[in-house]
Design a protein around this motif. Structure first.
Motif, PDB file in Angstrom:
ATOM      1  N   MET A 187     -55.321 -44.560  88.674  1.00 46.96           N
ATOM      2  CA  MET A 187     -54.571 -44.394  87.497  1.00 46.96           C
ATOM      3  C   MET A 187     -55.146 -45.832  86.465  1.00 46.96           C
ATOM      4  O   MET A 187     -56.306 -45.827  86.001  1.00 46.96           O
ATOM      5  N   GLU A 188     -54.499 -46.989  87.079  1.00 44.32           N
ATOM      6  CA  GLU A 188     -54.913 -48.142  86.460  1.00 44.32           C
ATOM      7  C   GLU A 188     -56.144 -48.961  87.128  1.00 44.32           C
ATOM      8  O   GLU A 188     -56.752 -49.851  86.833  1.00 44.32           O
ATOM      9  N   ILE A 189     -56.148 -48.336  88.457  1.00 50.44           N
ATOM     10  CA  ILE A 189     -56.886 -49.264  89.448  1.00 50.44           C
ATOM     11  C   ILE A 189     -57.600 -48.055  90.258  1.00 50.44           C
ATOM     12  O   ILE A 189     -56.905 -47.140  91.072  1.00 50.44           O
ATOM     13  N   ALA A 190     -59.104 -48.084  90.554  1.00 52.14           N
ATOM     14  CA  ALA A 190     -59.389 -47.145  91.392  1.00 52.14           C
ATOM     15  C   ALA A 190     -59.702 -47.736  92.763  1.00 52.14           C
ATOM     16  O   ALA A 190     -59.440 -48.759  93.205  1.00 52.14           O
ATOM     17  N   ALA A 191     -59.549 -46.701  93.941  1.00 49.40           N
ATOM     18  CA  ALA A 191     -59.403 -46.904  94.995  1.00 49.40           C
ATOM     19  C   ALA A 191     -60.523 -47.913  95.446  1.00 49.40           C
ATOM     20  O   ALA A 191     -60.142 -48.908  96.290  1.00 49.40           O
ATOM     21  N   GLU A 192     -61.558 -47.761  95.338  1.00 48.12           N
ATOM     22  CA  GLU A 192     -62.775 -48.587  95.741  1.00 48.12           C
ATOM     23  C   GLU A 192     -62.579 -49.952  95.236  1.00 48.12           C
ATOM     24  O   GLU A 192     -62.881 -51.072  95.943  1.00 48.12           O
ATOM     25  N   VAL A 193     -62.112 -50.104  94.112  1.00 52.47           N
ATOM     26  CA  VAL A 193     -61.641 -51.630  93.460  1.00 52.47           C
ATOM     27  C   VAL A 193     -60.667 -52.217  94.167  1.00 52.47           C
ATOM     28  O   VAL A 193     -60.743 -53.274  94.476  1.00 52.47           O
ATOM     29  N   ALA A 194     -59.700 -51.473  94.437  1.00 49.36           N
ATOM     30  CA  ALA A 194     -58.284 -51.984  95.059  1.00 49.36           C
ATOM     31  C   ALA A 194     -58.696 -52.650  96.470  1.00 49.36           C
ATOM     32  O   ALA A 194     -58.280 -53.489  96.984  1.00 49.36           O
TER      33      ALA A 194
ATOM     34  N   SER B  55     -60.707 -57.849  95.403  1.00 49.96           N
ATOM     35  CA  SER B  55     -59.237 -57.418  95.252  1.00 49.96           C
ATOM     36  C   SER B  55     -58.431 -58.518  96.348  1.00 49.96           C
ATOM     37  O   SER B  55     -58.810 -58.930  97.345  1.00 49.96           O
ATOM     38  N   THR B  56     -57.441 -59.107  95.446  1.00 49.26           N
ATOM     39  CA  THR B  56     -56.567 -60.231  96.239  1.00 49.26           C
ATOM     40  C   THR B  56     -55.037 -59.528  96.273  1.00 49.26           C
ATOM     41  O   THR B  56     -54.406 -60.216  96.743  1.00 49.26           O
ATOM     42  N   ILE B  57     -55.177 -58.231  96.486  1.00 52.69           N
ATOM     43  CA  ILE B  57     -53.789 -57.577  96.441  1.00 52.69           C
ATOM     44  C   ILE B  57     -53.120 -57.810  97.771  1.00 52.69           C
ATOM     45  O   ILE B  57     -51.953 -58.107  97.669  1.00 52.69           O
TER      46      ILE B  57
ATOM     47  N   ALA C 229     -65.170 -49.142  89.495  1.00 53.38           N
ATOM     48  CA  ALA C 229     -66.268 -49.692  90.028  1.00 53.38           C
ATOM     49  C   ALA C 229     -67.259 -50.038  89.207  1.00 53.38           C
ATOM     50  O   ALA C 229     -67.838 -51.078  88.937  1.00 53.38           O
ATOM     51  N   ARG C 230     -67.582 -49.323  88.101  1.00 51.24           N
ATOM     52  CA  ARG C 230     -68.504 -49.603  87.103  1.00 51.24           C
ATOM     53  C   ARG C 230     -68.228 -50.890  86.304  1.00 51.24           C
ATOM     54  O   ARG C 230     -68.746 -51.680  85.998  1.00 51.24           O
TER      55      ARG C 230
ATOM     56  N   ALA D 114     -68.988 -55.262  85.853  1.00 54.29           N
ATOM     57  CA  ALA D 114     -69.244 -56.257  84.535  1.00 54.29           C
ATOM     58  C   ALA D 114     -68.875 -57.597  84.675  1.00 54.29           C
ATOM     59  O   ALA D 114     -68.898 -58.470  83.836  1.00 54.29           O
ATOM     60  N   LEU D 115     -67.739 -57.617  85.685  1.00 51.38           N
ATOM     61  CA  LEU D 115     -67.286 -59.058  85.905  1.00 51.38           C
ATOM     62  C   LEU D 115     -68.191 -60.067  86.368  1.00 51.38           C
ATOM     63  O   LEU D 115     -69.302 -59.755  87.033  1.00 51.38           O
TER      64      LEU D 115
END
Lengths: 201, 306
Positions: B268-275, B280-282, B246-247, B251-252
């Protein structure tokens, strides 16, 4: 070379079957017919002379601007706006295998949909009837209209299916070898309809 | 369009744009419909030939073919004669003899779809080969970017993570370059391929420096199953330096989006809160995958002028 051959073809080509003015008159006439028929076929107590019930659905490429023109003329004559849509039939064609894939065009229906309404399909030329059949197949997947009618600018005959138009701008007897070339300002920069003999371009 | 789709390089700008435009028209045509099915490929047979595990790609191709009314045969190497030792060639010729018109192939060996395309008469679509390419993933990513940002030309895309093992990264680099995007790859030096210098990309090692200038951040999965050596000291250290939390997301730029081809290693590569964030377009990517694959199958199989 190019100049002289263009000049030559201009001299030898027959005059257009319909000029820009003729196309405008034909569109006006069909618009009036649509108003009449919508009123006579409207369910009892329908507002706006049945026009609220009407959806004009153009078959791309040139049916789409024709549908918009008809809607604009109906609005000019009656003051009532008519819903317009387009249905691309490419994915419903029965000749994809032989004629090859082509770019798709827009499919867009009015927000109110087509269920229970009077849909009038609009196309430029009625020839074999296969485009109309594909459009009917597409409509079946999009909803269940109360009735479907067909309006065309030119009916040139040579049907291969039991399909006829409800509104015809102009009936033109042709031979199979001839081509009917419709040009509309929105697509081609000019309004005119020409009959070309086989081999002419 | 060519007959096969084997790598992103098969598509020039006009072809790639045709696929994206076709997908957009298909999406519009199917929007809000009860019957999400088109009769276009009736009577054609599409074989999904999967020698490697897959959830979304296989289901996505299956759904795409079914929505175009093609018949679909799903073949996975497990439980087939492959376990008796049948070769790729014999398997493909067997399927073709039964009348398949297209083969969608995923294989652990890079280049397998190219070999296949030389043996069979029908179309071959690469659904991921080893660490080489995964062109339909790149197409659906490009479609998703265009859908969200409205353009591809000049869009700044940052690809982060395991570029070395990522076929998604390879396909995206080439396709996005073709479509006019500016691509930056950010990864630990051990996870960059030897030839990265010849790619049309900017290479960086510092994620924090790249983020403020990104319109799109594409996180790549850390491919534990392909890592036969130690490429970084620990998962925790990788996550701290190259994970999107999230931090870092803060910055984006305001309208930037976060993408991930899936499957994700959350934490790992992506935090759950970001995903799960609005950037997120996942989930969109998965939905768009079906539409884009319908466009690809239509353009490859629809027919050619005789």
């Amino acid at each position: 070379m190019t100049m002289s051959s263009e000049l030559f073809s201009d001299l030898s080509a027959p005059p257009p079957l319909l000029t820009g003015d003729d196309v405008a008159r034909v569109v006006d006439r069909v618009a009036h017919q649509l108003i009449e028929r919508a009123a006579s076929s409207a369910p009892d107590g329908a507002a706006d002379g049945g026009l609220a019930d009407l959806v004009l659905v153009g078959i791309p490429t040139r049916g789409a601007p024709l549908a918009r023109r008809l809607a604009a003329r109906i609005e000019a004559f009656t003051g009532t706006a008519v819903d317009v849509g387009t249905v691309d039939i490419t994915l419903y064609r029965d000749d994809l295998r032989t004629r090859g894939v082509r770019a798709l065009e827009e499919t867009r229906l009015p927000a109110a949909g087509i269920d229970g309404r009077l849909v009038v399909l609009i196309d430029d030329v009625l020839f074999s009837g296969r485009s109309v059949r594909a459009a009917l197949d597409a409509l079946r997947d999009l909803g269940r209209p109360r009735a479907v009618q067909l309006a065309v600018l030119v009916d040139r005959g040579h049907r291969e299916l039991p399909i006829r138009a409800d509104y015809v701008g102009k009936n033109v007897p042709t031979s199979r070898a001839q081509q009917v070339r419709v040009k509309l300002a929105e697509v081609d920069g000019v309004d005119e309809v020409r009959v070309l003999n086989g081999g002419d371009r | 369009m060519r007959k096969h789709l084997l790598e992103a390089g098969d598509l020039d700008r006009a072809d790639a744009t045709l696929v994206l435009d076709t997908a957009a028209q298909i999406e519009a045509a199917l929007a809000g419909r009860e019957v999400k099915k088109l009769p276009t490929l009736r009577g054609r047979t599409v074989v999904n030939l999967f020698f490697e595990d897959s959830t979304r790609t296989r289901i996505s191709f299956e759904l795409a073919a079914k929505r175009l009314s093609a018949d679909v045969i799903n073949f996975s190497a497990k439980g087939s004669s492959v376990s008796k030792g049948e070769s790729l060639k014999d398997t493909a010729l067997t399927l073709e003899a039964m009348g398949s018109d297209a083969i969608v192939v995923r294989h652990p060996a890079s280049g397998a779809p190219h070999r296949l395309a030389q043996w069979v008469k029908g179309s071959v679509v690469n659904a991921g080969d080893g660490t080489h390419e995964h062109p339909t993933q790149a197409l659906l990513d490009a479609y998703t970017i265009r859908q969200r940002l409205g353009r591809l030309d000049g869009v700044r895309v940052v690809l982060v993570g395991d570029v070395l093992h990522s076929r998604v990264a390879r396909s995206n680099v080439w396709l996005l370059h073709t479509l006019g995007a500016e691509v930056t790859v950010v990864a630990p030096p051990t996870l960059l391929p030897v030839g990265v210098g010849s790619w049309p990309v900017t290479v960086g090692y510092d994620l924090d420096a790249a983020l403020p200038k990104a319109d799109v951040v594409m996180m790549l999965r850390v491919q534990a199953e392909r890592m036969n050596a130690s490429f970084f000291p620990s998962a925790r250290e990788y996550s701290r330096r190259y994970g999107l939390d999230a931090r870092r997301m803060a910055a984006l730029p305001d309208d930037a989006i976060v993408m991930h081809p899936g499957p994700m290693n959350r934490g790992m590569e992506i935090a759950a809160e970001v995903a799960d964030s609005v950037r997120s377009t996942i989930v969109d990517q998965v939905g768009n995958g079906v539409t884009v694959r319908m466009a690809v199958l239509y353009l490859l199989l629809g027919g050619s002028p005789s």
